[in-house]
Design an enzyme around this catalytic site. Structure first.
Site, PDB file in Angstrom:
ATOM      1  N   TYR A  71       0.860  -1.309  -0.048  1.00  0.00           N
ATOM      2  CA  TYR A  71       0.136   0.056   0.000  1.00  0.00           C
ATOM      3  C   TYR A  71       0.730   1.283  -0.098  1.00  0.00           C
ATOM      4  O   TYR A  71       0.744   2.094  -1.076  1.00  0.00           O
ATOM      5  CB  TYR A  71      -0.951  -0.008   1.192  1.00  0.00           C
ATOM      6  CG  TYR A  71      -1.840   1.028   1.176  1.00  0.00           C
ATOM      7  CD1 TYR A  71      -2.884   1.389   0.144  1.00  0.00           C
ATOM      8  CD2 TYR A  71      -2.039   2.009   2.244  1.00  0.00           C
ATOM      9  CE1 TYR A  71      -3.693   2.538   0.162  1.00  0.00           C
ATOM     10  CE2 TYR A  71      -3.065   3.029   2.269  1.00  0.00           C
ATOM     11  CZ  TYR A  71      -3.704   3.294   1.329  1.00  0.00           C
ATOM     12  OH  TYR A  71      -4.653   4.333   1.410  1.00  0.00           O
ATOM     13  N   LYS A  79       1.397   4.262  -3.063  1.00  0.00           N
ATOM     14  CA  LYS A  79       1.135   5.529  -2.828  1.00  0.00           C
ATOM     15  C   LYS A  79       2.124   6.380  -3.134  1.00  0.00           C
ATOM     16  O   LYS A  79       2.255   7.631  -3.424  1.00  0.00           O
ATOM     17  CB  LYS A  79       0.272   5.638  -1.350  1.00  0.00           C
ATOM     18  CG  LYS A  79      -0.984   5.199  -1.234  1.00  0.00           C
ATOM     19  CD  LYS A  79      -1.869   5.556  -2.393  1.00  0.00           C
ATOM     20  CE  LYS A  79      -3.288   5.127  -2.106  1.00  0.00           C
ATOM     21  NZ  LYS A  79      -4.302   5.560  -2.983  1.00  0.00           N
TER      22      LYS A  79
HETATM   23  P1  NAD Z   1     -13.481   3.045  -0.119  1.00  0.00           P
HETATM   24  O1  NAD Z   1     -13.094   1.630   0.200  1.00  0.00           O
HETATM   25  O2  NAD Z   1     -14.673   3.635   0.686  1.00  0.00           O
HETATM   26  O3  NAD Z   1     -13.510   3.359  -1.508  1.00  0.00           O
HETATM   27  C1  NAD Z   1     -12.778   2.924  -2.556  1.00  0.00           C
HETATM   28  C2  NAD Z   1     -13.382   3.152  -3.966  1.00  0.00           C
HETATM   29  O4  NAD Z   1     -12.408   2.594  -4.753  1.00  0.00           O
HETATM   30  C3  NAD Z   1     -14.717   2.511  -4.098  1.00  0.00           C
HETATM   31  O5  NAD Z   1     -15.462   3.199  -4.723  1.00  0.00           O
HETATM   32  C4  NAD Z   1     -14.367   1.266  -4.880  1.00  0.00           C
HETATM   33  O6  NAD Z   1     -15.594   0.897  -5.800  1.00  0.00           O
HETATM   34  C5  NAD Z   1     -12.880   1.885  -5.767  1.00  0.00           C
HETATM   35  N1  NAD Z   1     -12.154   0.474  -6.210  1.00  0.00           N
HETATM   36  C6  NAD Z   1     -11.462  -0.286  -5.297  1.00  0.00           C
HETATM   37  N2  NAD Z   1     -11.135  -1.304  -5.881  1.00  0.00           N
HETATM   38  C7  NAD Z   1     -11.568  -1.271  -7.222  1.00  0.00           C
HETATM   39  C8  NAD Z   1     -11.234  -1.942  -8.595  1.00  0.00           C
HETATM   40  N3  NAD Z   1     -10.540  -2.843  -8.473  1.00  0.00           N
HETATM   41  N4  NAD Z   1     -11.828  -1.357  -9.499  1.00  0.00           N
HETATM   42  C9  NAD Z   1     -12.331   0.045  -9.479  1.00  0.00           C
HETATM   43  N5  NAD Z   1     -12.789   0.407  -8.385  1.00  0.00           N
HETATM   44  C10 NAD Z   1     -12.251  -0.075  -7.449  1.00  0.00           C
HETATM   45  O7  NAD Z   1     -12.240   4.032   0.145  1.00  0.00           O
HETATM   46  P2  NAD Z   1     -11.765   5.504   0.592  1.00  0.00           P
HETATM   47  O8  NAD Z   1     -11.297   5.320   1.955  1.00  0.00           O
HETATM   48  O9  NAD Z   1     -12.887   6.393   0.108  1.00  0.00           O
HETATM   49  O10 NAD Z   1     -10.510   5.593  -0.345  1.00  0.00           O
HETATM   50  C11 NAD Z   1     -10.635   6.260  -1.394  1.00  0.00           C
HETATM   51  C12 NAD Z   1      -9.160   6.572  -1.783  1.00  0.00           C
HETATM   52  O11 NAD Z   1      -8.460   7.474  -0.610  1.00  0.00           O
HETATM   53  C13 NAD Z   1      -8.054   5.321  -2.047  1.00  0.00           C
HETATM   54  O12 NAD Z   1      -7.106   5.664  -3.235  1.00  0.00           O
HETATM   55  C14 NAD Z   1      -7.359   5.226  -0.682  1.00  0.00           C
HETATM   56  O13 NAD Z   1      -6.169   4.414  -0.900  1.00  0.00           O
HETATM   57  C15 NAD Z   1      -7.236   6.693  -0.451  1.00  0.00           C
HETATM   58  N6  NAD Z   1      -7.105   7.011   0.893  1.00  0.00           N
HETATM   59  C16 NAD Z   1      -7.885   6.609   2.277  1.00  0.00           C
HETATM   60  C17 NAD Z   1      -7.830   6.809   3.287  1.00  0.00           C
HETATM   61  C18 NAD Z   1      -9.011   6.716   4.622  1.00  0.00           C
HETATM   62  O14 NAD Z   1      -8.398   6.846   5.588  1.00  0.00           O
HETATM   63  N7  NAD Z   1      -9.990   6.198   4.008  1.00  0.00           N
HETATM   64  C19 NAD Z   1      -6.519   7.438   3.573  1.00  0.00           C
HETATM   65  C20 NAD Z   1      -5.741   7.808   2.916  1.00  0.00           C
HETATM   66  C21 NAD Z   1      -5.785   7.516   1.607  1.00  0.00           C
END
Ligand code: NAD
Length: 252
Positions: A160, A164
């Site tokens: 991960y 990133k």
């Molecule tokens: P989430 O799991 O709620 O949503 C993830 C989204 O990615 C979903 O809409 C899903 O459909 C899509 N996705 C996942 N795998 C997929 C695939 N194989 N094909 C197409 N779509 C796919 O996550 P989130 O927390 O809203 O995360 C969104 C972004 O933010 C991600 O890139 C994550 O790495 C990043 N992020 C999240 C956090 C956190 O604390 N939630 C922190 C840092 C970064």
């Protein structure tokens, strides 16, 4: 959601738009008068998110798509559908991503590759296929969702943070390459945000991390959506190649 007048009538693609940060980003663009293609991985989740949005405002100009982001053919078909419906693409938000907490000793190559494929390869593919349209117009904005782990790493699940760090590298490399074409490329690095992805992590880990946040709270998806909208808007017209931490001061 903050208002950015330059987003009015812009055509935006948001990957991973059906929930969490992506969903709030889709909402934010729609509330700013943009037209949005919301991408998800499955028809069912896309339809559910569309229904939620239509409940809020039945006339939102939003198109739901669920291409396999690993398939160039399906991504191209999605782009055809978006341009048929909305005419062009002005803004791309590469937000789809998966997290991981696997110990190094439990990884196999396939698992590592699966994380890289969605977090990095799919981002590159979508960017490559959208940038040409932006270049033709001499203007475009790309915002990539990175993470605080891109600056700080984490104790397990090394795929991960590796992915990133790559997101930051790709954002900076393409900002340099595409600036001459009027295309800005930036990234946001969210801290701990209260979405499904975080809820799936170990609770002790979350509590320990939250205790160290200077602003003393987990982030909300809206906090990240607002930063994405800002970077996509003309309010950020002289910003490119930036990785904006939105983490309550956790990494700083
Ligand atoms: P989430 O799991 O709620 O949503 C993830 C989204 O990615 C979903 O809409 C899903 O459909 C899509 N996705 C996942 N795998 C997929 C695939 N194989 N094909 C197409 N779509 C796919 O996550 P989130 O927390 O809203 O995360 C969104 C972004 O933010 C991600 O890139 C994550 O790495 C990043 N992020 C999240 C956090 C956190 O604390 N939630 C922190 C840092 C970064």
């Amino acid at each position: 959601m903050n208002q950015y007048p330059s987003l009015q009538d812009k055509v935006v693609i948001v990957s991973g738009g059906t929930r969490g940060i992506g969903y709030e980003t889709v909402r934010g663009f729609l509330q700013n008068g943009a037209k949005v293609a919301m991408l998800g991985s499955r028809q069912e989740t896309v339809n559910k998110a569309l229904a939620r949005l239509r409940e809020e405002n039945a006339s939102y100009p939003v198109l739901g798509c669920y291409p396999d982001l690993q398939s160039e053919t399906e991504v191209k078909e999605m782009l055809d559908a978006v341009t048929t419906q909305f005419g062009t693409v002005d803004i791309l938000v590469n937000n789809a991503g998966v997290s991981d907490a696997t110990s190094l000793y439990d990884y196999d190559d396939q698992h590592f590759s699966d994380v890289m494929k969605i977090n990095v390869d799919a981002m590159f593919r979508l960017t490559r296929l959208c940038a040409g349209m932006m270049k033709e117009k001499g203007k475009g904005a790309i915002v990539n969702t990175s993470s605080m782990v891109s600056l700080y790493a984490q104790r397990s699940g090394s795929a991960y943070p590796t992915s990133k760090f790559a997101v930051n590298g790709m954002s900076k490399a393409l900002a340099r390459e595409l600036g001459k074409d009027g295309i800005r490329v930036n990234a946001v690095a969210p801290g701990i945000i209260g979405t499904d992805m975080v809820k799936a992590l170990d609770e002790n880990l979350i509590t320990a991390m939250a205790a160290n946040i200077p602003l003393q709270r987990l982030g909300k998806p809206e906090d990240i959506a607002d930063a994405i909208l800002f970077l996509a808007s003309d309010a950020a017209s002289y910003i490119t190649g930036a990785v904006l931490s939105v983490d309550g001061g956790f990494v700083g």
